[in-house]
Design an enzyme around this catalytic site. Structure first.
Site, PDB file in Angstrom:
ATOM      1  CB  SER A 105      46.009  48.364  31.662  1.00  0.00           C
ATOM      2  OG  SER A 105      45.494  49.445  32.427  1.00  0.00           O
ATOM      3  CD  GLU A 139      38.478  47.379  34.073  1.00  0.00           C
ATOM      4  OE1 GLU A 139      38.933  47.741  32.935  1.00  0.00           O
ATOM      5  OE2 GLU A 139      38.882  46.865  34.964  1.00  0.00           O
ATOM      6  CG  ASP A 147      39.845  50.390  34.789  1.00  0.00           C
ATOM      7  OD1 ASP A 147      38.891  50.534  35.434  1.00  0.00           O
ATOM      8  OD2 ASP A 147      40.620  49.505  35.042  1.00  0.00           O
ATOM      9  CE  LYS A 185      43.902  51.230  35.146  1.00  0.00           C
ATOM     10  NZ  LYS A 185      43.208  50.545  36.067  1.00  0.00           N
ATOM     11  CE  LYS A 230      41.786  43.856  37.675  1.00  0.00           C
ATOM     12  NZ  LYS A 230      42.121  44.993  38.446  1.00  0.00           N
ATOM     13  CG  ASP A 248      38.556  45.346  38.162  1.00  0.00           C
ATOM     14  OD1 ASP A 248      38.616  44.598  38.979  1.00  0.00           O
ATOM     15  OD2 ASP A 248      39.441  46.016  37.675  1.00  0.00           O
ATOM     16  N   GLY A 306      44.386  41.941  35.171  1.00  0.00           N
ATOM     17  CA  GLY A 306      45.709  42.074  35.612  1.00  0.00           C
ATOM     18  C   GLY A 306      45.931  42.863  36.713  1.00  0.00           C
ATOM     19  CE  LYS A 316      42.276  48.322  32.315  1.00  0.00           C
ATOM     20  NZ  LYS A 316      41.753  47.208  33.187  1.00  0.00           N
TER      21      LYS A 316
HETATM   22  O1  OSB Z   1      41.644  48.050  37.569  1.00  0.00           O
HETATM   23  O2  OSB Z   1      42.363  46.771  36.027  1.00  0.00           O
HETATM   24  C1  OSB Z   1      42.599  47.659  37.019  1.00  0.00           C
HETATM   25  C2  OSB Z   1      46.019  47.392  37.895  1.00  0.00           C
HETATM   26  C3  OSB Z   1      46.267  47.608  39.224  1.00  0.00           C
HETATM   27  C4  OSB Z   1      45.098  47.669  39.987  1.00  0.00           C
HETATM   28  C5  OSB Z   1      43.949  47.621  39.260  1.00  0.00           C
HETATM   29  C6  OSB Z   1      43.987  47.357  37.774  1.00  0.00           C
HETATM   30  C7  OSB Z   1      45.226  47.449  36.968  1.00  0.00           C
HETATM   31  C8  OSB Z   1      45.319  47.638  35.835  1.00  0.00           C
HETATM   32  C9  OSB Z   1      46.650  46.993  35.300  1.00  0.00           C
HETATM   33  O3  OSB Z   1      44.630  48.105  35.063  1.00  0.00           O
HETATM   34  C10 OSB Z   1      46.186  45.662  34.327  1.00  0.00           C
HETATM   35  C11 OSB Z   1      47.661  44.846  34.173  1.00  0.00           C
HETATM   36  O4  OSB Z   1      48.189  44.358  35.093  1.00  0.00           O
HETATM   37  O5  OSB Z   1      48.021  45.181  33.144  1.00  0.00           O
HETATM   38 MG    MG Z   2      40.084  47.596  36.573  1.00  0.00          MG
END
Ligand code: OSB
Ligand code: MG
Length: 361
Positions: free
Chosen positions: A127, A206, A181, A155, A255, A231, A283, A153
């Site tokens: 991510s 996402e 995402d 953001k 998750k 999510d 994650g 991925k």
């Molecule tokens: O939306 O997937 C998410 C991290 C913290 C809170 C929400 C998200 C995330 C990530 C990181 O995208 C995922 C990771 O731990 O690699």
């Molecule tokens: Mg997410």
């Protein structure tokens, strides 16, 4: 725990992670649980101090009251004993994780075997946060691709969506598995804008809309070609079934912390599989404890897309367990008893800010 670099999402920038860990000590040994709540209620309503409070005040005492059930049925009794308390799924998940880990370690069973894993290793996606400029983003993505990650991925948020996606496609080509995402940053009025992402052959978008806007996601799914993945909106197997039924998503990010634990995560996997939906393991910047457990979950047969199961060094210079690594883009699923990894006492001590011991009878 300090992060190796700031992690910026549509809901904020994180430079460190305040982690609540649970250590369950039983007559037969111990088990570890990791709570995925963040310091602030920005991703979900839960936050670290609230999870500590609800655990101390309600959840742990409820296990003491139900100790007979717990002895008879083991970890599956935890969710049942905690069900009367509304919400607080991240706190509940951490408690169930610690109890399950204690149970599995004591009997020599691995997390992977217990959950039903069918693979020895899982593909590793990463991510990637929001950056101030496209050149910086391209350097970061290039570094992860060089490290072997098999899926990127990005953001996104309004103002940082089409351009970064286009730039990554132009620089790294059409073969890179790519997804985005939004962490709820858009509204249904953005449907036409989001449909412009259709040109870039993304695996999925996402959580574009609000957590509670499942109907909105169903409407959006009819207006964009890119698959919608949920999510935040998926908080249980029941909510997963409802979202699927409504046509709100065609893919689910599972998750364990968000849905109340690994056992509920498996049930969501089962519901999705029954409907022919792909799932992947998300994650929450887990330490080696949660990361090991996620790798095992991601090895179930329905996890057909790479998860956010990156190496320990994606977020941490020094993990509290032996570092989890990736090789040729894959992470090995631990096979030892329980989680298969344990906190290293000196490292854990060095980052511990407070501890609290709750005696059950
Ligand atoms: O939306 O997937 C998410 C991290 C913290 C809170 C929400 C998200 C995330 C990530 C990181 O995208 C995922 C990771 O731990 O690699
Ligand atoms: Mg997410």
């Amino acid at each position: 725990m300090p992060l190796v670099s700031p992690f910026r999402t549509s809901f904020g920038t994180q430079t460190a992670r305040d982690v609540l860990l649970l250590r369950a000590v039983t007559a037969d040994g111990e088990g570890w649980g990791e709570c995925v709540a963040m310091s602030d209620p920005l991703y979900s309503s839960e936050y670290v101090d609230a999870t500590a409070d609800v655990l101390r005040r309600f959840l742990v005492p409820a296990l003491a009251d139900g100790s007979e059930d717990l002895r008879r049925h083991g970890a599956p009794a935890v969710a049942a004993l905690l069900r009367k308390f509304k919400g607080h799924r991240m706190a509940k998940a951490a408690l169930e994780m610690a109890v399950l880990d204690a149970e599995l370690r004591a009997s020599g069973r691995s997390w992977a075997r217990e959950l039903g894993a069918v693979h020895e290793r899982v593909p590793s996606g990463v991510s990637v946060g929001i950056y101030d400029s496209i050149p910086v983003l391209l350097d970061v993505v290039g570094g992860y691709l060089d490290a072997g990650y098999v899926r990127i991925k990005l953001k996104i948020e309004p103002g940082w969506d089409l351009e970064p996606v286009r730039a990554v496609r132009e620089r790294f080509g059409d073969d890179v598995l790519l997804q985005v995402d939004a962490n709820t940053a858009y509204t249904l009025r953005d449907a036409r804008h989001l449909s412009k992402l259709d040109d870039f052959d993304l695996l999925l978008i996402e959580q574009p809309l609000e957590e509670e806007d499942v109907v909105g996601h169903a409407a959006l799914a009819r207006q964009v070609r890119t698959p919608i993945c949920l999510d935040e909106s998926i908080v249980s197997a029941e909510s997963a079934a409802a979202a699927i039924e409504l046509g709100a998503c065609s893919i689910i990010n599972i998750k364990p912390g968000r849905v109340g634990g690994y056992l509920e995560a498996v049930r969501i996997h089962d519901v999705a599989a029954a409907h022919g939906l792909a799932v992947w393991c998300g994650g929450m910047l887990e330490t080696g404890l949660g990361r090991a457990a996620n790798a095992a979950l991601g090895a179930l047969p329905g996890f057909t897309l790479p998860g956010d199961i990156s190496a320990s060094d994606r977020f941490y210079q020094t993990d509290i367990t032996a570092p989890l690594t990736i090789e040729d883009g894959y992470m090995q699923v631990p096979t030892g008893p329980g989680l298969g990894v344990t906190p290293i006492p000196e490292i854990l001590d060095a980052v511990t800010t407070s501890t609290e011991w709750i005696q059950l009878r």
